[in-house]
Design a protein around this motif. Structure first.
Motif, PDB file in Angstrom:
ATOM      1  N   GLY A  57       0.411  -1.816   0.019  1.00 58.91           N
ATOM      2  CA  GLY A  57      -0.196   0.067  -0.191  1.00 58.91           C
ATOM      3  C   GLY A  57       1.130   1.807  -0.052  1.00 58.91           C
ATOM      4  N   GLN A  58       0.200   2.336   0.514  1.00 60.61           N
ATOM      5  CA  GLN A  58       0.231   3.815  -0.335  1.00 60.61           C
ATOM      6  C   GLN A  58       1.915   4.327   1.019  1.00 60.61           C
ATOM      7  OE1 GLN A  58      -2.085   7.529  -0.248  1.00 60.61           O
ATOM      8  NE2 GLN A  58      -0.658   8.758  -0.838  1.00 60.61           N
ATOM      9  N   SER A  59       2.595   4.434   1.537  1.00 54.10           N
ATOM     10  CA  SER A  59       3.989   4.846   2.001  1.00 54.10           C
ATOM     11  C   SER A  59       3.541   6.177   2.872  1.00 54.10           C
ATOM     12  CB  SER A  59       5.262   5.225   1.710  1.00 54.10           C
ATOM     13  OG  SER A  59       6.036   5.472   2.420  1.00 54.10           O
ATOM     14  N   VAL A  60       3.156   6.633   3.740  1.00 59.09           N
ATOM     15  CA  VAL A  60       2.961   7.526   4.571  1.00 59.09           C
ATOM     16  C   VAL A  60       3.983   7.862   5.855  1.00 59.09           C
ATOM     17  CG1 VAL A  60       0.620   7.384   5.167  1.00 59.09           C
ATOM     18  CG2 VAL A  60       1.970   5.890   6.587  1.00 59.09           C
ATOM     19  N   GLY A  61       5.695   7.966   5.920  1.00 57.59           N
ATOM     20  CA  GLY A  61       6.825   8.016   6.603  1.00 57.59           C
ATOM     21  C   GLY A  61       7.567   6.614   6.897  1.00 57.59           C
ATOM     22  N   MET A  62       8.664   6.934   6.877  1.00 62.09           N
ATOM     23  CA  MET A  62      10.109   6.072   7.651  1.00 62.09           C
ATOM     24  C   MET A  62      10.319   5.955   8.638  1.00 62.09           C
ATOM     25  SD  MET A  62      13.322   5.391   7.304  1.00 62.09           S
ATOM     26  CE  MET A  62      14.009   5.885   5.985  1.00 62.09           C
TER      27      MET A  62
ATOM     28  N   CYS B 274      -1.680   6.379   9.340  1.00 59.39           N
ATOM     29  CA  CYS B 274      -0.756   5.322   9.329  1.00 59.39           C
ATOM     30  C   CYS B 274      -1.454   3.656  10.109  1.00 59.39           C
ATOM     31  CB  CYS B 274       0.585   5.359  10.186  1.00 59.39           C
ATOM     32  SG  CYS B 274       1.413   3.617  10.319  1.00 59.39           S
ATOM     33  N   GLU B 275      -1.325   2.569   9.359  1.00 60.02           N
ATOM     34  CA  GLU B 275      -2.639   1.444   9.465  1.00 60.02           C
ATOM     35  C   GLU B 275      -1.210   0.468   9.419  1.00 60.02           C
ATOM     36  OE1 GLU B 275      -5.436   1.581  10.364  1.00 60.02           O
ATOM     37  OE2 GLU B 275      -5.339   3.835  10.599  1.00 60.02           O
ATOM     38  N   SER B 276      -0.884   0.047   9.024  1.00 57.97           N
ATOM     39  CA  SER B 276      -0.393  -0.518   9.125  1.00 57.97           C
ATOM     40  C   SER B 276       1.415  -0.432   9.038  1.00 57.97           C
ATOM     41  CB  SER B 276       0.079  -1.967   8.073  1.00 57.97           C
ATOM     42  OG  SER B 276       0.439  -1.580   6.957  1.00 57.97           O
ATOM     43  N   PHE B 277       3.125  -1.384   8.978  1.00 63.36           N
ATOM     44  CA  PHE B 277       4.635  -1.492   8.749  1.00 63.36           C
ATOM     45  C   PHE B 277       4.762  -1.846   8.678  1.00 63.36           C
ATOM     46  CE2 PHE B 277       4.189  -1.231  13.134  1.00 63.36           C
ATOM     47  CZ  PHE B 277       5.091  -1.910  13.743  1.00 63.36           C
ATOM     48  N   THR B 278       6.135  -2.173   7.813  1.00 65.50           N
ATOM     49  CA  THR B 278       6.632  -2.941   7.778  1.00 65.50           C
ATOM     50  C   THR B 278       8.261  -2.291   8.132  1.00 65.50           C
ATOM     51  OG1 THR B 278       5.906  -3.051   5.363  1.00 65.50           O
ATOM     52  CG2 THR B 278       8.202  -4.090   6.008  1.00 65.50           C
TER      53      THR B 278
ATOM     54  N   CYS C 274      11.835  -3.874   8.910  1.00 56.04           N
ATOM     55  CA  CYS C 274      13.520  -4.719   8.705  1.00 56.04           C
ATOM     56  C   CYS C 274      14.305  -4.378   9.713  1.00 56.04           C
ATOM     57  CB  CYS C 274      13.992  -3.792   7.152  1.00 56.04           C
ATOM     58  SG  CYS C 274      12.408  -4.109   6.204  1.00 56.04           S
ATOM     59  N   PRO C 275      14.562  -4.772  10.874  1.00 58.87           N
ATOM     60  CA  PRO C 275      15.740  -5.276  11.712  1.00 58.87           C
ATOM     61  C   PRO C 275      16.577  -4.709  11.954  1.00 58.87           C
ATOM     62  CG  PRO C 275      13.540  -6.521  12.451  1.00 58.87           C
ATOM     63  CD  PRO C 275      13.620  -6.321  11.204  1.00 58.87           C
ATOM     64  N   GLU C 276      17.426  -5.343  10.259  1.00 60.17           N
ATOM     65  CA  GLU C 276      18.400  -5.976   9.428  1.00 60.17           C
ATOM     66  C   GLU C 276      19.864  -3.743   9.131  1.00 60.17           C
ATOM     67  OE1 GLU C 276      21.259  -8.131   6.634  1.00 60.17           O
ATOM     68  OE2 GLU C 276      19.576  -9.040   7.301  1.00 60.17           O
ATOM     69  N   TRP C 277      17.824  -3.970   8.422  1.00 57.43           N
ATOM     70  CA  TRP C 277      18.125  -2.580   7.855  1.00 57.43           C
ATOM     71  C   TRP C 277      18.100  -1.163   9.017  1.00 57.43           C
ATOM     72  CZ3 TRP C 277      15.089  -4.225   2.930  1.00 57.43           C
ATOM     73  CH2 TRP C 277      15.058  -5.114   2.161  1.00 57.43           C
ATOM     74  N   GLN C 278      17.303  -1.225   9.951  1.00 55.38           N
ATOM     75  CA  GLN C 278      17.269  -0.699  10.915  1.00 55.38           C
ATOM     76  C   GLN C 278      16.356   0.646  10.029  1.00 55.38           C
ATOM     77  OE1 GLN C 278      21.397   1.210  12.664  1.00 55.38           O
ATOM     78  NE2 GLN C 278      20.745  -0.705  14.102  1.00 55.38           N
ATOM     79  N   LYS C 279      15.126  -0.023   9.266  1.00 52.53           N
ATOM     80  CA  LYS C 279      13.821   0.764   9.264  1.00 52.53           C
ATOM     81  C   LYS C 279      12.228  -0.214   9.665  1.00 52.53           C
ATOM     82  CE  LYS C 279      17.111   3.328   5.519  1.00 52.53           C
ATOM     83  NZ  LYS C 279      16.888   2.963   3.783  1.00 52.53           N
ATOM     84  N   CYS C 280      11.795   1.014   9.200  1.00 50.45           N
ATOM     85  CA  CYS C 280      10.738   1.336   9.606  1.00 50.45           C
ATOM     86  C   CYS C 280       9.599   1.532   8.578  1.00 50.45           C
ATOM     87  CB  CYS C 280       9.890   1.491  11.080  1.00 50.45           C
ATOM     88  SG  CYS C 280       8.179   1.324  11.785  1.00 50.45           S
ATOM     89  N   PHE C 281       8.828   1.151   7.304  1.00 50.34           N
ATOM     90  CA  PHE C 281       8.102   1.678   6.732  1.00 50.34           C
ATOM     91  C   PHE C 281       5.966   1.818   6.557  1.00 50.34           C
ATOM     92  CE2 PHE C 281      12.313  -0.418   4.724  1.00 50.34           C
ATOM     93  CZ  PHE C 281      12.615   0.416   4.246  1.00 50.34           C
ATOM     94  N   LEU C 282       5.967   2.994   6.813  1.00 49.64           N
ATOM     95  CA  LEU C 282       4.573   2.844   7.988  1.00 49.64           C
ATOM     96  C   LEU C 282       3.705   2.894   6.221  1.00 49.64           C
ATOM     97  CD1 LEU C 282       5.045   6.005  10.128  1.00 49.64           C
ATOM     98  CD2 LEU C 282       5.722   3.826  10.343  1.00 49.64           C
ATOM     99  N   LYS C 283       2.815   2.859   5.981  1.00 44.00           N
ATOM    100  CA  LYS C 283       1.718   2.307   5.647  1.00 44.00           C
ATOM    101  C   LYS C 283       0.233   2.709   5.940  1.00 44.00           C
ATOM    102  CE  LYS C 283       5.404   0.038   3.530  1.00 44.00           C
ATOM    103  NZ  LYS C 283       5.864   0.651   2.010  1.00 44.00           N
ATOM    104  N   ALA C 284      -0.219   3.367   4.558  1.00 47.48           N
ATOM    105  CA  ALA C 284      -1.689   3.606   4.610  1.00 47.48           C
ATOM    106  C   ALA C 284      -2.539   2.618   5.188  1.00 47.48           C
ATOM    107  CB  ALA C 284      -1.483   4.629   4.334  1.00 47.48           C
ATOM    108  N   LYS C 285      -2.492   1.272   4.777  1.00 45.98           N
ATOM    109  CA  LYS C 285      -2.872   0.185   3.996  1.00 45.98           C
ATOM    110  C   LYS C 285      -3.804  -0.086   5.359  1.00 45.98           C
ATOM    111  CE  LYS C 285      -3.905  -3.568   0.666  1.00 45.98           C
ATOM    112  NZ  LYS C 285      -3.275  -4.496  -0.071  1.00 45.98           N
TER     113      LYS C 285
END
Length: 417
Positions: free
Chosen positions: A113-118, A137-141, A143-154
């Motif tokens: 779905g659509q990204s709303v931030g990171m 923000c309704e969900s997120f992905t 990725c601990p190895e990359w130390q990133k949290c991708f925020l999603k609207a879906k």
């Protein structure tokens, strides 16, 4: 904190009030001063907290309103900001709300779905906070190895197709079961919502090495931090302890934990009082002895008031060698095989959680044997892990503060499928 509520359990006064907020049952709120108001508002003692913001955050909530009461009741004499200190009073009215609950998938949804931030983090808790603070923000992905949290609207419901991308996984907001904070105070009393009398069983599981010889014996002042951590921060429904020489001391000082399993080799299981009925307790020598003597697995069957049950197994594997007592990866692997075999013999195909200090990195043969045998890893920090059988859905996991121990506690909130 837990004991402060329990001692008033028979005389708590309730006031009906509709609620625009979601929160834990009042039975889980620490330091309640005999009055709950509904609407996620209660009269609480100011012995440990002078600001409602600090009070609400102490058990994983956010402050929505703060006030001084009129006469030991729910009527407000004067309103305060959440971060404002309420002085010269023995109690205060705090309205606390709980952030949304989350569930995770074993991979990344094919359509995120659509990204709303990171956010740059490897922490599940920090990622959840980022999503809570981000509009839409309704969900997120994560990725601990990359130390990133991708925020999603879906919005997700857990039925979506997933694919594997590094150690990333999709996490989504979901309904919190049994956590309305209504005037009845809920049922079950568990930190993660309870079963609601026949509904979905949710359990907060913790594993904690207490560092007893140092924190409780040689430097006993450290034990205050460990006890406070259990009471005020972790608040488990069931907890596997390692290096615990006296379960009775833990019970007395926390005020809400009771011994559930046998304790062998200074390890075993304790549970929140009144949360479960404990039965079928046992222990077994793993045949994996190191410098400090035999190593065991202990277990107990736990049944809630609705009749739903599961097994909790706990362990503490060897780490050092001395003389003929050799401890290494092969010895721990031998213990792992014995332990998995014992779990199958004792629990059969019933739901299982496993806690322990495994004294092994995750790539060792011992921990890998659990994964190869069908168990899933809920959380791992250093050598401490929680595994669970496929009967459960992992809602949330994390790591706490060591607070005087040489290990950080790990926790997982699980829902029975």
């Amino acid at each position: 904190a837990g004991s402060n509520f329990l001692q008033f359990n028979s005389r708590v006064r309730h006031t009906e009030n509709s609620s625009e907020y979601s929160c834990a049952p009042f039975s889980e709120w620490p330091d309640v001063d005999g009055v709950t108001c509904g609407g996620c508002k209660a009269l609480v003692k100011t012995d440990n907290f002078k600001r409602c913001k600090d009070y609400c955050e102490s058990f994983g909530h956010s402050c929505e309103a703060a006030a001084e009461e009129k006469a030991e009741d729910c009527k407000e004499k004067k309103r305060y900001r959440c971060d404002e200190e309420i002085e010269e009073t023995s109690d205060m009215l705090c309205t606390c709300s709980k952030a949304p609950c989350y569930a995770s998938l074993n991979g990344v949804v094919t359509d995120e779905g659509q990204s709303v931030g990171m956010a740059r983090t490897s922490s599940m808790e920090e990622c959840e906070k980022a999503c809570n603070d981000k509009e839409r923000c309704e969900s997120f992905t994560l990725c601990p190895e990359w130390q990133k949290c991708f925020l999603k609207a879906k919005s997700l419901d857990g039925s979506e197709a997933v694919e594997q991308k590094s150690d990333c996984k999709s996490v989504f907001k979901t309904t919190c079961s049994g956590s309305t904070g209504g005037s009845s105070g809920g049922s079950g009393g568990g930190s993660s919502g309870g079963s609601g009398g026949g509904g979905e069983l949710k359990v907060k599981v913790v594993s904690y090495n207490l560092y007893w010889w140092n924190a409780f014996d040689q430097n006993s002042w450290k034990s205050d931090g460990i006890i406070s951590n259990i009471k005020d921060n972790l608040r488990p429904d069931t907890i596997g302890l390692q290096e615990c020489d006296s379960p009775s001391q833990i019970s007395r000082r926390t005020g809400f934990l009771s011994k559930a399993s046998k304790f062998k080799g200074a390890q075993g299981v304790m549970i929140r009082e009144g949360r479960f009925r404990a039965s079928n307790k046992g222990s077994k020598d793993l045949g994996a002895t190191g410098k400090w003597g035999p190593r065991y697995v202990t277990w107990v069957k736990l049944t809630d008031e609705s009749g739903q049950s599961f097994w909790h197994f706990n362990t503490h594997w060897c780490v050092h060698s001395e003389g003929k007592r050799v401890c290494n990866e092969d010895v721990r692997y031998r213990g792992a095989r014995t332990m998995v075999r014992t779990i199958r013999e004792v629990a059969g195909d019933s739901p299982v959680v496993v806690t322990g200090d495994f004294n092994a990195q995750m790539n060792e043969k011992g921990p890998q044997h659990f994964l190869d045998s069908g168990f899933k890893l809920a959380v791992n920090d250093w050598v401490d892990c929680i595994f669970y059988s496929n009967h459960w859905t992992l809602l949330r996991e994390g790591k706490g503060s060591s607070s005087g121990s040489d290990h950080k506690p790990v926790y997982a909130e699980l829902a029975l499928n």
